[in-house]
Design an enzyme around this catalytic site. Sequence first.
Site, PDB file in Angstrom:
ATOM      1  N   ASN A 148      75.892 156.304  -8.956  1.00  0.00           N
ATOM      2  CA  ASN A 148      76.517 155.436 -10.040  1.00  0.00           C
ATOM      3  C   ASN A 148      76.466 153.934  -9.936  1.00  0.00           C
ATOM      4  O   ASN A 148      76.446 153.126 -10.606  1.00  0.00           O
ATOM      5  CB  ASN A 148      78.228 155.732  -9.979  1.00  0.00           C
ATOM      6  CG  ASN A 148      78.875 155.415  -8.622  1.00  0.00           C
ATOM      7  OD1 ASN A 148      78.167 155.682  -7.599  1.00  0.00           O
ATOM      8  ND2 ASN A 148      80.131 155.375  -8.662  1.00  0.00           N
ATOM      9  N   LYS A 171      68.587 157.053   2.297  1.00  0.00           N
ATOM     10  CA  LYS A 171      68.241 158.075   1.579  1.00  0.00           C
ATOM     11  C   LYS A 171      68.911 157.832   0.235  1.00  0.00           C
ATOM     12  O   LYS A 171      70.392 158.122   0.154  1.00  0.00           O
ATOM     13  CB  LYS A 171      68.551 159.593   2.107  1.00  0.00           C
ATOM     14  CG  LYS A 171      68.085 160.496   1.498  1.00  0.00           C
ATOM     15  CD  LYS A 171      68.946 160.998   0.169  1.00  0.00           C
ATOM     16  CE  LYS A 171      68.315 162.325  -0.440  1.00  0.00           C
ATOM     17  NZ  LYS A 171      69.170 162.520  -1.621  1.00  0.00           N
ATOM     18  N   PRO A 172      68.128 157.412  -0.869  1.00  0.00           N
ATOM     19  CA  PRO A 172      68.971 157.158  -2.286  1.00  0.00           C
ATOM     20  C   PRO A 172      69.352 158.466  -2.834  1.00  0.00           C
ATOM     21  O   PRO A 172      68.590 159.615  -2.395  1.00  0.00           O
ATOM     22  CB  PRO A 172      67.948 156.288  -2.957  1.00  0.00           C
ATOM     23  CG  PRO A 172      66.589 156.679  -2.405  1.00  0.00           C
ATOM     24  CD  PRO A 172      66.888 156.888  -0.895  1.00  0.00           C
ATOM     25  N   GLU A 245      82.766 157.295   2.598  1.00  0.00           N
ATOM     26  CA  GLU A 245      83.228 156.528   1.389  1.00  0.00           C
ATOM     27  C   GLU A 245      83.249 157.755   0.377  1.00  0.00           C
ATOM     28  O   GLU A 245      82.294 157.858  -0.378  1.00  0.00           O
ATOM     29  CB  GLU A 245      82.733 155.285   1.127  1.00  0.00           C
ATOM     30  CG  GLU A 245      83.574 154.559   0.071  1.00  0.00           C
ATOM     31  CD  GLU A 245      83.393 154.657  -1.143  1.00  0.00           C
ATOM     32  OE1 GLU A 245      84.152 155.358  -2.106  1.00  0.00           O
ATOM     33  OE2 GLU A 245      82.281 153.812  -1.555  1.00  0.00           O
ATOM     34  N   CYS A 279      84.208 154.720  -8.573  1.00  0.00           N
ATOM     35  CA  CYS A 279      85.072 155.311  -7.600  1.00  0.00           C
ATOM     36  C   CYS A 279      86.314 154.880  -7.534  1.00  0.00           C
ATOM     37  O   CYS A 279      87.301 155.513  -7.264  1.00  0.00           O
ATOM     38  CB  CYS A 279      84.307 155.432  -6.002  1.00  0.00           C
ATOM     39  SG  CYS A 279      84.133 153.917  -5.505  1.00  0.00           S
ATOM     40  N   GLU A 369      89.596 164.181  -9.472  1.00  0.00           N
ATOM     41  CA  GLU A 369      88.773 163.053  -9.791  1.00  0.00           C
ATOM     42  C   GLU A 369      87.768 163.435 -11.136  1.00  0.00           C
ATOM     43  O   GLU A 369      87.230 164.022 -11.235  1.00  0.00           O
ATOM     44  CB  GLU A 369      87.826 162.552  -8.995  1.00  0.00           C
ATOM     45  CG  GLU A 369      87.072 161.170  -9.085  1.00  0.00           C
ATOM     46  CD  GLU A 369      85.944 160.640  -8.164  1.00  0.00           C
ATOM     47  OE1 GLU A 369      85.907 159.412  -8.013  1.00  0.00           O
ATOM     48  OE2 GLU A 369      85.562 161.590  -7.352  1.00  0.00           O
TER      49      GLU A 369
END
Length: 497
Positions: A148, A171-172, A245, A279, A369
């Site tokens: 995001n 690591k994306p 996170e 987030c 969420e």
Amino acid sequence: MTASTEAPASTSTDTFDSLDPRTGAVVGTHPVHGEADVLAAVARAEEAARWWRALGFDGRRERLLAWRKTLVARLDEVAAVVSAETGKPLDDARLELVLAIDHVDWAAKHAKKTLGRRTVSPGLLGANQAATLGYPPIGVVGVIGPWNYPVFTPMGSIAYALAAGNAVVFKPSELTPGVGEILARTLADAVPEKTLLEVVTGFGETGAALCRAPGVGKIAFTGSTATGRRVMAACAETLTPVLIECGGKDALIVDAGADVEAAADAAVWGGMSNAGQTCVGVERVYVVESVAEEFTAALVAKTRGLRAGTQFGPMTMTSQTEVVRRHVRDALEKGGRAVVGGEDSVKPPFVEPVVIVDVPEDSSAVTEETFGPLIVVNRVPDVAEAVRRANGTSYGLGASVFTGSAKEGERIAEGLRCGMVSVNGVIAFAGIPSLPFGGVGDSGFGRIHGEDGLREFTRPQAIARQRFALPVPVTSFTRTAKHMSTLLGLVRARHGR
């Protein structure tokens, strides 16, 4: 556009495409790195970390500030890749880069003061000792990033880990691999001597291999709570510490004395920017009864002018549209009233803004969420009830408070169970490099940003050096009853009163 791929060569011939979520067009093609590739990347990072640590704080600062300059020079180039892989407007991608650059600058300039070895008091019983505390780097930090905010969020770990003296294996997300690769290229341009930022691309198994790699000293993960638990389980096999996170269900509280127009504007930005895929975005609003009608009217007026595909982009992860649809449907079926949009607003890959009022607290739109452009607005009799409801969740990431009194705003903020609060603003804490960023509960633990973020990527090391021998040999078998009597007399005189 097509991003060039300069990731490490893979032992596998498998590749995957990153797509523009707005059109489905291929943005780039990337290797699926397997366990052998990850281990090789970690080994290279270990070598680079030794060189990087030996440079010292001043040498690292100089090179990180050079990276900052490179990022500024190539800002539009990097932002274009962010926009293509996430679908967000180009200016939103640029804003993400601007915030990340500021964090690189702060971390580079504050690492020495925060982490350098310093003298601490040895206390009465250690009066013959010189006590110092330092924060040496871990070595290699593994970073698993989200899609995001594919620059700003992982850079909160990458920049601070580098400033602390570590090398990084990144690591994306499989949705934004090109962003990870272009970030690595900008750092390589600024610091050509060694590859400090290794990038491995692929899916869940690539990330799992990074978690299991024996040379990794810590994993910093950003993503869903469910995936965070799996990351912790994988890291437990090697006792690798983790920084987690995860998501949030952030609330915005509007008090009776608040600037209602400002609160509504903040709610719209916090809830709708980046298509709600933030987030720390606003998902719940608790507004005091006396200003509820005024606030809701202002919120509706500001929200109705927004259009998906113009002011904000699509759902980057297509499956998220169904989560939004489910939450909207549940809120309406349980008695909520849509004042902007509704279930028909879900038009994959886009979701138009939705605002629903008077939603029961047991609705999934309140408890889970959403990660989409949906805001729930509920009235409360007073601020105490707003705080109670805001805290009534397993998440605890961020929050916002709007009130007419700064002192009252801070008092309300202190009562919220979360890691960060903005008073008379929204998400402001994320843009302040000196403030730590992180949550509690299902939102995770550990901190990026600020001094806490620098220390997160170190191992505290205490050193006690004897300056002279004590007249009372406390830690020796030569100690006598008289020695012990003298020691107890000192303790009673100092601490027994």
